[in-house]
Design a protein around this motif. Sequence first.
Motif, mmCIF file in Angstrom:
data_model
loop_
_atom_site.group_PDB
_atom_site.id
_atom_site.type_symbol
_atom_site.label_atom_id
_atom_site.label_comp_id
_atom_site.label_asym_id
_atom_site.label_seq_id
_atom_site.Cartn_x
_atom_site.Cartn_y
_atom_site.Cartn_z
ATOM 1 N N SER B 12 0.872 -1.188 0.032
ATOM 2 C CA SER B 12 0.156 0.003 -0.065
ATOM 3 C C SER B 12 0.937 1.186 -0.052
ATOM 4 O O SER B 12 2.193 1.022 0.125
ATOM 5 N N TYR B 13 0.247 2.440 0.053
ATOM 6 C CA TYR B 13 1.085 3.801 -0.092
ATOM 7 C C TYR B 13 0.535 4.316 1.244
ATOM 8 O O TYR B 13 -0.596 4.535 1.431
ATOM 9 N N GLU B 14 1.387 5.499 1.399
ATOM 10 C CA GLU B 14 1.020 6.366 2.757
ATOM 11 C C GLU B 14 -0.191 6.922 2.457
ATOM 12 O O GLU B 14 -0.572 7.460 1.301
ATOM 13 N N GLY B 15 -1.077 7.112 3.316
ATOM 14 C CA GLY B 15 -2.511 7.753 3.509
ATOM 15 C C GLY B 15 -3.534 6.816 2.917
ATOM 16 O O GLY B 15 -4.727 7.365 3.007
ATOM 17 N N SER B 79 0.639 4.572 7.401
ATOM 18 C CA SER B 79 1.767 5.458 7.207
ATOM 19 C C SER B 79 2.985 4.276 7.085
ATOM 20 O O SER B 79 2.570 3.268 7.339
ATOM 21 N N LEU B 80 4.015 4.748 6.981
ATOM 22 C CA LEU B 80 5.376 3.850 6.979
ATOM 23 C C LEU B 80 5.442 2.952 8.108
ATOM 24 O O LEU B 80 5.941 1.795 8.032
ATOM 25 N N SER B 81 5.157 3.559 9.235
ATOM 26 C CA SER B 81 5.325 2.676 10.401
ATOM 27 C C SER B 81 4.251 1.572 10.647
ATOM 28 O O SER B 81 4.343 0.930 11.649
ATOM 29 N N ILE B 106 3.504 -3.814 3.535
ATOM 30 C CA ILE B 106 4.577 -2.940 3.208
ATOM 31 C C ILE B 106 4.070 -1.647 2.420
ATOM 32 O O ILE B 106 3.166 -1.770 1.798
ATOM 33 N N VAL B 107 4.064 -0.814 3.631
ATOM 34 C CA VAL B 107 3.751 0.607 3.118
ATOM 35 C C VAL B 107 4.913 1.528 2.246
ATOM 36 O O VAL B 107 5.751 1.542 2.980
ATOM 37 N N HIS B 108 4.453 1.909 1.210
ATOM 38 C CA HIS B 108 5.488 2.675 0.228
ATOM 39 C C HIS B 108 5.394 4.141 0.669
ATOM 40 O O HIS B 108 4.038 4.648 0.641
ATOM 41 N N PRO B 109 6.183 4.947 0.452
ATOM 42 C CA PRO B 109 6.138 6.349 0.392
ATOM 43 C C PRO B 109 5.176 6.971 -0.504
ATOM 44 O O PRO B 109 5.080 6.372 -1.753
#
Lengths: 113, 109
Positions: B12-15, B79-81, B106-109
Amino acid sequence: EPEVTQTPSHQVTQMGQEVILRCVPISNHLYFYWYRQILGQKVEFLVSFYNNEISEKSEIFDDQFSVERPDGSNFTLKIRSTKLEDSAMYFCASSWTVDEKLFFGSGTQLSVL
Amino acid sequence: LAKTTQPISMDSYEGQEVNITCSHNNIATNDYITWYQQFPSQGPRFIIQGYKTKVTNEVASLFIPADRKSSTLSLPRVSLSDTAVYYCLARGGSYIPTFGRGTSLIVHP
């Protein structure tokens, strides 16, 4: 938030040696558990402890393993004669009741050389 | 023991909102569904627990349909965390919490 405390954070030992991993569960909890996680693998149940005796144990928990709650606060896991395949992260956990969520410690990384 | 099935990994991506679904076809009538989060070299940490319908706390929501054969963990605005492994547990008659392989998020920027 209350914490489960484990010591040491890292333990290195020679094959065949005895190790004792220590845990201080949350003070009013009644159920205690040991799990282990080999690097890259899933969290595996070892043993559960209630009312000063083992309530369940897995196939992994053979005669080389023992648990004890010697003084009403500490909860220990002893491996009598370590093997290379005992190298893993060992987690202690506790809960108030059998249905409640588990609180885990931060683990002891055991390396057997 | 209720066997659970989850996707092995998700990206996924942040937000974004992330939904992780777990199936537990043989869940027993009195079993709860519990989700844990694990970061590398740390112990699993409780996220949320439910029995049916919807449960929400400060970090996540849990949706359980009427037949209870599956559940969905929803993480709002990741979020990334939030990069971690997420485990779904359903106690099927045994009170030993048993972990499967979980879902690596995994969260990507």
